[in-house]
Design an enzyme around this catalytic site. Structure first.
Site, short mmCIF file in Angstrom:
data_model
loop_
_atom_site.label_atom_id
_atom_site.label_comp_id
_atom_site.label_asym_id
_atom_site.label_seq_id
_atom_site.Cartn_x
_atom_site.Cartn_y
_atom_site.Cartn_z
N GLN A 280 88.72 33.47 -72.61
CA GLN A 280 87.42 33.87 -73.42
C GLN A 280 86.87 34.14 -72.20
O GLN A 280 87.03 33.38 -71.12
CB GLN A 280 86.98 33.44 -74.24
CG GLN A 280 85.74 32.10 -73.72
CD GLN A 280 85.48 31.20 -75.06
OE1 GLN A 280 86.02 31.29 -76.02
NE2 GLN A 280 84.28 31.03 -74.44
N THR B 185 64.95 22.21 -54.93
CA THR B 185 66.14 21.01 -53.47
C THR B 185 66.38 22.37 -53.10
O THR B 185 66.71 22.72 -52.26
CB THR B 185 67.29 20.70 -54.36
OG1 THR B 185 66.99 19.61 -55.13
CG2 THR B 185 68.24 20.59 -52.96
N GLU C 69 58.94 26.30 -53.83
CA GLU C 69 58.15 25.21 -53.56
C GLU C 69 58.43 25.14 -52.60
O GLU C 69 58.93 23.97 -51.56
CB GLU C 69 59.03 23.57 -54.72
CG GLU C 69 58.70 24.33 -56.34
CD GLU C 69 59.23 23.47 -56.60
OE1 GLU C 69 59.19 21.94 -55.85
OE2 GLU C 69 59.74 23.77 -57.29
N TYR C 70 57.52 25.45 -50.79
CA TYR C 70 56.01 25.93 -51.76
C TYR C 70 55.81 27.03 -50.75
O TYR C 70 56.52 27.52 -48.95
CB TYR C 70 54.85 25.63 -51.69
CG TYR C 70 55.01 24.07 -52.64
CD1 TYR C 70 55.00 24.56 -54.30
CD2 TYR C 70 55.33 23.07 -52.07
CE1 TYR C 70 54.84 23.52 -54.28
CE2 TYR C 70 55.40 22.22 -53.38
CZ TYR C 70 55.01 22.20 -54.09
OH TYR C 70 55.30 21.08 -55.69
N THR D 196 51.35 21.61 -62.96
CA THR D 196 49.93 20.87 -63.58
C THR D 196 50.91 19.26 -63.81
O THR D 196 50.30 19.00 -64.43
CB THR D 196 48.87 21.27 -64.44
OG1 THR D 196 49.93 21.59 -65.39
CG2 THR D 196 48.68 22.22 -63.69
N ASP E 81 53.64 15.98 -61.11
CA ASP E 81 53.86 14.85 -60.54
C ASP E 81 52.44 15.06 -58.89
O ASP E 81 53.11 15.60 -58.09
CB ASP E 81 54.81 16.04 -60.22
CG ASP E 81 55.99 16.15 -60.39
OD1 ASP E 81 56.14 15.43 -61.20
OD2 ASP E 81 57.01 16.54 -60.72
#
Length: 539
Positions: A244, A273, A313-314, A380, A382
């Protein structure tokens, strides 16, 4: 503030996830078209009930209407996936138009949250006949159509609900599915169905695609589209074949969307990461957007995804690595993605929730990007954890500040107010919930603010544990800042419970937010306690 939770945790003990086992069931026997009420959870002052409609006949059922009475002391506070009305304590539930016909042998579930302890309904009828089956009176409305017109169980309705009106009535319930969960966690797309979570979600974020060389790239080809699923592990009970064209989680998501036509799936790129690649992407946003579009809209899986999510991030700040692209970089990348994907695609972003003065929110022009985004998800959670090994102990996802909080601005309300103050519409902000806890060991003080010697042991990573584990191994004993905590032996944990999530959803509604999102599905119980609390709280 997502830290190591977002890393690819490939190893660990296998956590088997199975269909929910309900402790109390109110069944009304068997028959042509039946309804079964089952207690999904009961916390004393409230409860969640799942109702299953079963078509035991040989013909398709085009509609159903359930009428029942609730005993004194209980009532319905919110419901989903059915239109529910009442007169006193007499209740009527009618099939949603988007649900489509019910094929022979098929089932459909809807649910409600009630006040008071769970009590079985009384005097239940479905389409005028007893819920346990029986002969429908001749005056009852017809319930069947010729079997030749019945679609398969997994077929979408002829008029699926529009993206802008999900079953929550406009509030979004968005959950992350981690691609690596199919390994050590043994959590698969099928579990979104068996837990009852698929019926409560409006959107799934598939995490993560990679960002490398300034381009979007596959994160894990085996998990994404190569892994062959057996019939037992497949969403629809049909095994993959060797030839498939699409297998893996992508094909399972395709099957899930056929079962739940209201569901939208968004491919999320980056994460803790893989955010480093955004720095190069910001140097040529158009080329980055072109690569992302070509990957998300690859003909092999173009029908699976409804858009793209940016989890950088970030921007112009530090995460695993530091970015110095400037305050306009994020805005430019989002603008390029919107231009390439067009107005009908979903373009979303998970962003920092650092509400401190001069913090990460202030480092980037998020308000300048909001016009090209469907919504923003400030992470919101960690805020605090054993990445500061000596403590002080503090809840990782406080809703509000409190006396003794280790850092000002590190709470959900501070982030929401700062973003609103920059001109971002409240209905384009979703509140973040963690389906896990963070903890320390070597703690002697029960109240927050104690010292520690390191990270508490966790199943997959020290300092982190799933809610489904903590609710049994370290039940919450106190609350602070709108979230829960507990000390068990020398370990101190903080995490959200159905009760504290209820408080957070009240906050979200009072603030006019667009809904809620969470990291991530496998941390919930097998019967979806936490997502049930989100859905019920927003209802």
């Amino acid at each position: 503030m997502k830290r190591s939770l977002r890393r690819a945790l490939w190893a660990g003990a296998v956590v088997a996830v199975t269909a929910a086992v309900v402790p109390v069931t109110s069944a009304f026997g068997a028959g042509s078209v039946t309804a079964t009420f089952a207690k999904a959870q009961d916390w004393g002052t409230g409860h969640e009930t799942r109702v299953t409609v079963t078509n035991g006949s040989a013909a398709s059922v085009s509609t159903w209407r359930i009428e029942f009475d609730l005993p004194a002391g209980t009532t319905i506070s919110s419901a989903w996936d059915a239109d529910v009305t009442s007169s006193g304590n007499h209740w009527v539930a009618v099939k949603k138009s988007w649900a489509g016909p019910l094929a022979p042998g098929a089932t459909f579930s809807w649910g409600y949250n009630g006040t008071g302890a769970y009590k079985a309904p009384l005097n239940c009828t479905i389409n005028g006949a007893p819920c346990g089956g029986g002969t429908t009176p001749t005056t009852a409305p017809p319930t069947t159509a010729p079997p030749t017109t019945a679609p398969p169980t997994t077929a979408p309705p002829t008029t699926p609900p529009p993206t802008t009106t999900p079953p929550t009535g406009g509030k979004k319930v968005v959950g992350y599915f981690a691609e690596w969960g199919v390994y050590g966690r043994n959590y698969h797309v099928k579990n979104i169905h068996t837990s009852g979570s698929a019926a409560k979600l409006t959107h799934i974020l598939y995490a993560f695609g990679n960002t490398t060389g300034g381009r979007c790239a596959i994160g894990d080809s085996y998990a994404d589209y190569e892994k062959a699923y057996t019939a037992a592990d497949s969403v629809d009970g049909v095994a993959d074949t060797w030839d498939q064209p699409l297998r893996g989680s992508f094909n399972q998501l395709r099957k899930l969307k056929k079962m739940y036509p209201h569901l939208k799936v968004i491919w999320s790129f980056g994460g803790w990461t893989w955010s480093g690649g955004f720095t190069q992407a910001a140097q040529n946003p158009a080329a980055f957007a072109e690569s992302c579009y070509n990957l998300v809209e690859d003909p092999r899986w173009a029908d699976v995804f409804d858009g793209i999510d940016v989890d950088w991030e970030y921007p112009n700040a530090c995460g695993l690595t530091c970015d110095t692209s400037g305050p306009n970089a994020f805005k430019n990348v989002i603008s390029a993605l919107r231009s390439k994907f067009g107005s009908s695609a979903l373009v979303t972003a998970a962003i920092t929730a650092d509400g401190s003065n001069g913090g990460k929110i202030d480092a980037t022009d998020y308000a300048g990007a909001i016009g090209n985004l469907n919504w923003l998800m400030p992470m919101t959670y960690d805020y605090f954890g054993a990445f500061n090994a000596q403590g002080p102990t503090a809840p990782h996802s406080p809703l509000y500040s409190y006396d003794g909080i280790p850092q000002a601005g590190f709470n959900s309300d501070a982030a929401i107010q700062k973003l609103k103050g920059k001109g971002i519409p409240a209905d384009k902000l979703l509140l973040g919930i963690g389906f896990y806890g963070r903890g320390w060991t070597g703690v002697t003080q029960s109240a927050p603010g104690g010292s520690a010697t390191g990270a508490a042991p966790g199943t997959y990573e020290a300092g982190i544990e799933d809610y489904k584990v903590l609710k049994n191994t370290c039940p919450a004993t106190g609350t602070v800042g709108g979230t829960a905590y507990a000390k068990c032996g020398s370990n101190w944990w903080s995490y959200d419970t159905p009760s504290t999530i209820g408080g957070k959803m009240t906050y979200a509604k009072n603030q006019g937010l667009g809904g809620a999102f969470f990291w991530e599905l496998s941390g919930d119980t097998t019967n979806g306690e936490l997502i049930g609390a989100i859905r019920g709280g927003l209802g």
